[in-house]
Every structure is written in C-alpha cells, then in structure tokens.
Design a protein around this motif. Structure first.
Motif, PDB file in Angstrom:
ATOM      1  N   GLU A  87       1.927  15.860   2.619  1.00 24.14           N
ATOM      2  CA  GLU A  87       1.221  16.867   1.817  1.00 24.14           C
ATOM      3  C   GLU A  87       0.040  16.111   1.132  1.00 24.14           C
ATOM      4  O   GLU A  87      -0.947  16.636   0.479  1.00 24.14           O
ATOM      5  CB  GLU A  87       2.069  17.478   0.931  1.00 24.14           C
ATOM      6  N   GLY A  88      -0.309  14.748   1.414  1.00 27.76           N
ATOM      7  CA  GLY A  88      -1.346  14.136   0.995  1.00 27.76           C
ATOM      8  C   GLY A  88      -1.051  13.684  -0.566  1.00 27.76           C
ATOM      9  O   GLY A  88      -1.903  13.000  -0.929  1.00 27.76           O
TER      10      GLY A  88
ATOM     11  N   ARG B 240       0.725  -1.259  -0.094  1.00 29.05           N
ATOM     12  CA  ARG B 240       0.059   0.036  -0.141  1.00 29.05           C
ATOM     13  C   ARG B 240       0.923   1.278   0.001  1.00 29.05           C
ATOM     14  O   ARG B 240       1.572   1.367   0.779  1.00 29.05           O
ATOM     15  CB  ARG B 240      -1.035  -0.015   1.327  1.00 29.05           C
TER      16      ARG B 240
ATOM     17  N   VAL C 112      12.841  27.984  -8.614  1.00 27.75           N
ATOM     18  CA  VAL C 112      12.964  29.181  -9.253  1.00 27.75           C
ATOM     19  C   VAL C 112      13.945  30.132  -8.421  1.00 27.75           C
ATOM     20  O   VAL C 112      14.638  31.082  -9.054  1.00 27.75           O
ATOM     21  CB  VAL C 112      11.662  29.882  -9.692  1.00 27.75           C
ATOM     22  N   THR C 113      13.413  30.595  -6.998  1.00 27.54           N
ATOM     23  CA  THR C 113      14.117  31.517  -6.283  1.00 27.54           C
ATOM     24  C   THR C 113      15.746  31.285  -6.034  1.00 27.54           C
ATOM     25  O   THR C 113      16.402  31.916  -5.349  1.00 27.54           O
ATOM     26  CB  THR C 113      13.439  32.027  -5.181  1.00 27.54           C
TER      27      THR C 113
ATOM     28  N   LEU D  98      14.845  21.929   2.457  1.00 27.29           N
ATOM     29  CA  LEU D  98      13.572  21.456   1.982  1.00 27.29           C
ATOM     30  C   LEU D  98      13.673  20.385   1.158  1.00 27.29           C
ATOM     31  O   LEU D  98      14.388  19.991   0.468  1.00 27.29           O
ATOM     32  CB  LEU D  98      12.927  22.643   1.143  1.00 27.29           C
TER      33      LEU D  98
ATOM     34  N   LYS E 261      10.699  21.828  -4.740  1.00 30.10           N
ATOM     35  CA  LYS E 261      10.273  21.908  -6.112  1.00 30.10           C
ATOM     36  C   LYS E 261       9.796  23.420  -6.212  1.00 30.10           C
ATOM     37  O   LYS E 261      10.060  24.191  -7.408  1.00 30.10           O
ATOM     38  CB  LYS E 261       9.473  21.059  -6.660  1.00 30.10           C
ATOM     39  N   ARG E 262       8.899  23.866  -5.340  1.00 26.14           N
ATOM     40  CA  ARG E 262       8.238  25.017  -5.655  1.00 26.14           C
ATOM     41  C   ARG E 262       9.136  26.448  -5.544  1.00 26.14           C
ATOM     42  O   ARG E 262       8.929  27.438  -5.845  1.00 26.14           O
ATOM     43  CB  ARG E 262       7.228  25.454  -4.454  1.00 26.14           C
ATOM     44  N   GLN E 263      10.015  26.078  -4.910  1.00 28.01           N
ATOM     45  CA  GLN E 263      11.048  27.142  -4.455  1.00 28.01           C
ATOM     46  C   GLN E 263      12.241  27.234  -5.512  1.00 28.01           C
ATOM     47  O   GLN E 263      13.401  28.285  -5.689  1.00 28.01           O
ATOM     48  CB  GLN E 263      11.307  27.572  -2.965  1.00 28.01           C
TER      49      GLN E 263
ATOM     50  N   SER F 135       8.028  21.053  -1.690  1.00 25.09           N
ATOM     51  CA  SER F 135       8.248  22.436  -1.294  1.00 25.09           C
ATOM     52  C   SER F 135       9.417  22.801  -1.828  1.00 25.09           C
ATOM     53  O   SER F 135       9.742  24.059  -2.274  1.00 25.09           O
ATOM     54  CB  SER F 135       8.265  22.599   0.356  1.00 25.09           C
TER      55      SER F 135
ATOM     56  N   GLU G 236       0.617   7.891   1.907  1.00 25.56           N
ATOM     57  CA  GLU G 236       0.947   9.361   1.096  1.00 25.56           C
ATOM     58  C   GLU G 236       1.622  10.066   2.249  1.00 25.56           C
ATOM     59  O   GLU G 236       1.861   9.828   3.304  1.00 25.56           O
ATOM     60  CB  GLU G 236      -0.795  10.157   1.471  1.00 25.56           C
TER      61      GLU G 236
ATOM     62  N   TYR H 230       2.535   7.723   9.458  1.00 22.30           N
ATOM     63  CA  TYR H 230       1.301   6.948   9.162  1.00 22.30           C
ATOM     64  C   TYR H 230       0.977   5.936   9.885  1.00 22.30           C
ATOM     65  O   TYR H 230      -0.150   5.353  10.107  1.00 22.30           O
ATOM     66  CB  TYR H 230       1.455   6.590   7.288  1.00 22.30           C
TER      67      TYR H 230
END
Lengths: 196, 132
Positions: B31-32, B25, B59-60, B49, B55-57, B53, B28, B130
C-alpha cells in the motif's frame, strides 16, 4: 638442481665450446626430467582445481550480472513510483481543502439571492477542483450503497438499517481518494449491521 | 541471489528492511506505507486480512480482528497479563490444552505465534515483490 650442475660442470670445463655443447647435450634429458617433476596425477589435480576455480568465478560473474539486472529493474520501478506518487503528500493536504469546500456548500442553506450565488460559485469551484484531480489521476471514492471494502473504506461505525443487506455502506461521512491506483485516503463510512 | 531481510515484528506495527549497499533500507508495503499494522482479521467470508485493511474493518468485525497478539506469545493463560488482557480486548483469549494463551476465531483455536506468522508472511511477500 640441474642448473647448479650445469654451472658446476661449466666451471670444471670452462675452456671448450665443444665440451659446453656436450654438457648441454648431456644436461638436456636432465632438464626435461626437471620439467616433468609434476606427475600426471598432480597435473590432473591442478587442472581440476583450476577448472573448479574458473567455474566458481564464472558463477560469481553470473550472479553479479543477475544482481545488476535486478538492481536496474528495481531502480527503474523506484523511479517510476517516485514519479507516480510524487504528489502524494501535497494531494493529501489538498483533500482537506476540498472537504472544507464541500462542507461549506452543505452548510449554505437558504433561499436568498446571495446564498444562491454563493452556492453556484462553490459548486463551480468544486467542479474545477475535480477537474484538476482528474488531470493528476486522482479518483474519488464514493461507495454509498456498495459492499464495504476494507482495501478502500474505513469503517467508522455500524448501524442497523432496515431493508439493507449487512456489510453495505449506508453513509459516507468523508469521500475517499485514490492516486494512480494507490489509496490516498480511505472513504470514512458507516456500515450496515446484520439484523440480530 | 538469495537476499536477507530484517523484520521488526512489533506489538502494534511491523516493518521490513533489506541491506542495500551496506545500508538498511525500509521496504514499502503493497500500500506504499513503510510500516504495517500488526493486525489480522478473519472476515465472515473466510478471508484473512493483514495490516491496514484489517485495521479499517475492525469496527465491523471486532470479535475476529486480532491485534497486540505479540503480548500473548510465550504466556500462559493463567498469567496476570493475559488475565488482564481478556477484559480489555474484544477478541476471545482461550486456554490451550498445554496451558498457553491462545485465541479463538470462528470457533477455531489458534496459537499466538500462528497469528503473528500472518504478519511475517505479509511482510515477506511485500519484500519479495520489491526485490523481485
């Protein structure tokens, strides 16, 4: 062995009840010896083994019990999460509709009566939309001016902006949304660059 | 009782699963999501990080956001693949004393397995949360 002896002797003297009694009297010490064929050491060992096995089984039972408890808890949490986030996919799809509404409102510039009426209608619809979001615990993220937070914001670009501290959100291209504390969609943002 | 988890450490994404009633199984993450990007970022305030998260930053903070690190594991700095990578990635690939391909972040040299371990750590943590 003793029983064999008994039957043999019983066959030799089958006639007398008395002799039968003597036989059994004679046999009794034999039988007792037979029952005590285990030495004390052997018994001790067997007891130890049995105790060990009992302990093992007890441990197993405890473990199964603990596992059951964990499983119960996990199932409970699973169920809760399923409830809490059941609308995730549906909500995500709705966000695009909301985006379109907002874009439509932004595009409707003009001073004529018709445009004003349209704007009014759009604004009301958006408000209604927000009320529905609120009802389902969907929170809007509009981080303009706050420090960039990778947990909630997606940096799309960096821009040097005068008089703004580095790593501050200077433009929100698309608002973000959280559902029950979990990110539904990050806010698409432009972040201030440190002045070189 | 101790549980056994299985981790798929991928070049771009990673995933963790546990055997439940004889069926694997997927767990998750916090962040789900069922997969976690294999991206590690070292921010300017010395925060690490891992995953979405990071990945999201990206660019900066391109120089200190490490991705596709698995490609470097077990490779020498002089390998063709590594030499090609150097021109493709924004982070710095350097040669370690023993000739291996390492990466440099904030003036600190780190081995590729050391970086990938961060992903494993996060997945393990999420699995523990979990299974707790």
């Amino acid at each position: 062995m003793s029983t064999e002896q008994e039957t043999v002797e019983a066959q030799i003297e089958p006639e007398a009840v008395q002799s039968d009694a003597t036989v059994s009297n004679e046999e009794q010490p034999h039988t007792e010896v037979a029952e005590h064929e285990y030495t004390i050491d052997e018994l001790k060992q067997e007891l130890a083994e049995t105790k060990h096995k009992a302990q093992e089984n007890w441990d197993k039972a405890l473990r199964v019990h603990a596992e059951m408890e964990n499983l119960k808890k996990r199932m409970q949490k699973d169920l809760e999460d399923t409830h809490k986030f059941a609308i995730t996919n549906f909500a995500k799809e709705l966000l695009t509709v909301m985006d379109s509404l907002v874009l439509g409102l932004q595009a409707a510039t003009g001073d004529s009566e018709d445009v004003k009426k349209f704007r009014e209608g759009s604004e009301l619809t958006i408000k209604q939309f927000e009320a529905v979001f609120n009802k389902f615990n969907i929170v809007t993220l509009d981080p303009l001016g706050s420090p960039f937070n990778a947990e909630q914001h997606q940096a799309v670009m960096m821009q040097a902006v005068q008089g703004v501290e580095a790593n501050t959100v200077v433009n929100v291209l698309q608002k973000g949304y959280m559902l029950n504390g979990r990110l539904l969609r990050p806010a698409m943002v432009i972040v201030a660059k440190a002045a070189d | 009782m101790a549980k056994i988890i299985g981790i798929d450490l991928g070049t771009t994404n990673s995933c963790v699963a546990v055997l439940e009633n004889g069926v694997a199984r997927v767990i998750e993450n916090s962040e789900g999501a069922r997969t976690t990007p294999s991206i590690i970022a070292f921010t300017n305030d010395d925060e690490v990080l891992v995953g979405q998260s990071a990945k999201r930053q990206a660019v900066t903070n391109p120089k200190n956001t490490l991705f596709a690190i698995k490609r470097l594991i077990g490779r020498r700095f002089k390998d063709d693949i590594v030499q090609k990578d150097i021109h493709m990635v924004p982070y710095k690939i350097v040669e370690a004393e023993n000739g291996d391909a390492w990466v440099q972040v904030h003036d600190k040299k780190m081995a590729a397995p050391e970086i990938s371990a961060r992903v494993l750590m996060k997945l393990k943590k999420d699995a523990e949360a979990y299974l707790r």
